[in-house]
Design a protein around this motif. Structure first.
Motif, PDB file in Angstrom:
ATOM      1  N   LEU A  73       0.867  -1.169   0.000  1.00 55.02           N
ATOM      2  CA  LEU A  73       0.000   0.000   0.000  1.00 55.02           C
ATOM      3  C   LEU A  73       0.904   1.218   0.000  1.00 55.02           C
ATOM      4  O   LEU A  73       1.863   1.284   0.790  1.00 55.02           O
ATOM      5  CB  LEU A  73      -0.910   0.022   1.231  1.00 55.02           C
ATOM      6  N   TYR A  74       0.598   2.181  -0.868  1.00 54.12           N
ATOM      7  CA  TYR A  74       1.494   3.327  -1.017  1.00 54.12           C
ATOM      8  C   TYR A  74       0.733   4.527  -1.558  1.00 54.12           C
ATOM      9  O   TYR A  74      -0.400   4.418  -2.011  1.00 54.12           O
ATOM     10  CB  TYR A  74       2.652   2.980  -1.955  1.00 54.12           C
ATOM     11  N   PHE A  75       1.383   5.683  -1.493  1.00 59.44           N
ATOM     12  CA  PHE A  75       0.874   6.858  -2.195  1.00 59.44           C
ATOM     13  C   PHE A  75       2.034   7.550  -2.872  1.00 59.44           C
ATOM     14  O   PHE A  75       3.194   7.356  -2.513  1.00 59.44           O
ATOM     15  CB  PHE A  75       0.087   7.791  -1.261  1.00 59.44           C
ATOM     16  N   VAL A  76       1.710   8.330  -3.881  1.00 55.39           N
ATOM     17  CA  VAL A  76       2.708   9.013  -4.698  1.00 55.39           C
ATOM     18  C   VAL A  76       2.606  10.504  -4.430  1.00 55.39           C
ATOM     19  O   VAL A  76       1.506  11.054  -4.357  1.00 55.39           O
ATOM     20  CB  VAL A  76       2.466   8.725  -6.198  1.00 55.39           C
ATOM     21  N   THR A  77       3.756  11.168  -4.288  1.00 62.77           N
ATOM     22  CA  THR A  77       3.749  12.611  -4.072  1.00 62.77           C
ATOM     23  C   THR A  77       3.266  13.327  -5.329  1.00 62.77           C
ATOM     24  O   THR A  77       3.236  12.754  -6.420  1.00 62.77           O
ATOM     25  CB  THR A  77       5.144  13.124  -3.688  1.00 62.77           C
ATOM     26  N   THR A  78       2.916  14.564  -5.171  1.00 61.44           N
ATOM     27  CA  THR A  78       2.323  15.355  -6.251  1.00 61.44           C
ATOM     28  C   THR A  78       3.193  15.389  -7.508  1.00 61.44           C
ATOM     29  O   THR A  78       2.686  15.263  -8.617  1.00 61.44           O
ATOM     30  CB  THR A  78       2.062  16.793  -5.768  1.00 61.44           C
ATOM     31  N   LEU A  79       4.483  15.543  -7.351  1.00 62.51           N
ATOM     32  CA  LEU A  79       5.369  15.621  -8.513  1.00 62.51           C
ATOM     33  C   LEU A  79       5.789  14.243  -9.033  1.00 62.51           C
ATOM     34  O   LEU A  79       6.589  14.145  -9.954  1.00 62.51           O
ATOM     35  CB  LEU A  79       6.611  16.442  -8.173  1.00 62.51           C
ATOM     36  N   ARG A  80       5.266  13.194  -8.421  1.00 67.63           N
ATOM     37  CA  ARG A  80       5.534  11.814  -8.826  1.00 67.63           C
ATOM     38  C   ARG A  80       7.008  11.445  -8.726  1.00 67.63           C
ATOM     39  O   ARG A  80       7.506  10.595  -9.437  1.00 67.63           O
ATOM     40  CB  ARG A  80       5.010  11.545 -10.235  1.00 67.63           C
ATOM     41  N   THR A  81       7.736  12.091  -7.819  1.00 74.69           N
ATOM     42  CA  THR A  81       9.150  11.796  -7.647  1.00 74.69           C
ATOM     43  C   THR A  81       9.420  10.893  -6.453  1.00 74.69           C
ATOM     44  O   THR A  81      10.496  10.316  -6.349  1.00 74.69           O
ATOM     45  CB  THR A  81       9.965  13.089  -7.482  1.00 74.69           C
ATOM     46  N   VAL A  82       8.435  10.775  -5.560  1.00 72.12           N
ATOM     47  CA  VAL A  82       8.599   9.943  -4.367  1.00 72.12           C
ATOM     48  C   VAL A  82       7.364   9.069  -4.193  1.00 72.12           C
ATOM     49  O   VAL A  82       6.234   9.546  -4.303  1.00 72.12           O
ATOM     50  CB  VAL A  82       8.811  10.800  -3.095  1.00 72.12           C
ATOM     51  N   VAL A  83       7.609   7.790  -3.929  1.00 73.07           N
ATOM     52  CA  VAL A  83       6.537   6.848  -3.570  1.00 73.07           C
ATOM     53  C   VAL A  83       6.727   6.553  -2.086  1.00 73.07           C
ATOM     54  O   VAL A  83       7.793   6.114  -1.668  1.00 73.07           O
ATOM     55  CB  VAL A  83       6.661   5.541  -4.382  1.00 73.07           C
ATOM     56  N   VAL A  84       5.688   6.810  -1.295  1.00 71.33           N
ATOM     57  CA  VAL A  84       5.759   6.549   0.140  1.00 71.33           C
ATOM     58  C   VAL A  84       5.015   5.248   0.426  1.00 71.33           C
ATOM     59  O   VAL A  84       3.806   5.162   0.214  1.00 71.33           O
ATOM     60  CB  VAL A  84       5.158   7.711   0.957  1.00 71.33           C
ATOM     61  N   VAL A  85       5.737   4.251   0.882  1.00 68.83           N
ATOM     62  CA  VAL A  85       5.153   2.948   1.201  1.00 68.83           C
ATOM     63  C   VAL A  85       4.580   3.017   2.607  1.00 68.83           C
ATOM     64  O   VAL A  85       5.259   3.359   3.561  1.00 68.83           O
ATOM     65  CB  VAL A  85       6.222   1.826   1.110  1.00 68.83           C
ATOM     66  N   ALA A  86       3.291   2.683   2.711  1.00 66.01           N
ATOM     67  CA  ALA A  86       2.593   2.747   3.999  1.00 66.01           C
ATOM     68  C   ALA A  86       2.466   1.379   4.654  1.00 66.01           C
ATOM     69  O   ALA A  86       2.406   1.278   5.873  1.00 66.01           O
ATOM     70  CB  ALA A  86       1.217   3.362   3.802  1.00 66.01           C
ATOM     71  N   TYR A  87       2.417   0.306   3.855  1.00 66.72           N
ATOM     72  CA  TYR A  87       2.159  -1.028   4.402  1.00 66.72           C
ATOM     73  C   TYR A  87       2.751  -2.068   3.468  1.00 66.72           C
ATOM     74  O   TYR A  87       2.681  -1.933   2.250  1.00 66.72           O
ATOM     75  CB  TYR A  87       0.652  -1.238   4.539  1.00 66.72           C
TER      76      TYR A  87
END
Length: 90
Positions: A73-87
């Motif tokens: 499970l993840y989300f992507v920052t607005t500029l699509r340069t970072v993927v933050v993994v949540a789970y």
């Protein structure tokens, strides 16, 4: 003819809870499977399915690799340069 470059990969970052989950993975096969999934997500951040929920924050997405038995499970920052993994589920 100009050389073609590979698409720019997003940087992977982990939430605190995902970091704790990552610390508990000890099997080399599980680490390899997770690494493959993270590479896929970093190259194509929109590959996961959107998880419907609150629209005030970033869009949470779910990527599942059935072959490797990995779910991220993840989300992507607005500029699509970072993927933050949540789970992580391996």
């Amino acid at each position: 003819m100009a050389p073609q470059h590979c698409p720019r990969r997003a940087r992977i970052a982990f939430s605190d809870s995902a970091t704790k989950q990552l610390e508990n993975i000890t099997s080399e096969a599980e680490i390899h499977a997770l690494d493959r999934a993270l590479v896929v997500i970093s190259v194509q951040p929109d590959i996961g399915e959107p998880i419907h929920g609150d629209t005030t924050g970033p869009q949470l997405r779910q990527y599942t690799d059935e072959v490797e038995s990995v779910r991220v499970l993840y989300f992507v920052t607005t500029l699509r340069t970072v993927v933050v993994v949540a789970y992580i589920e391996v």
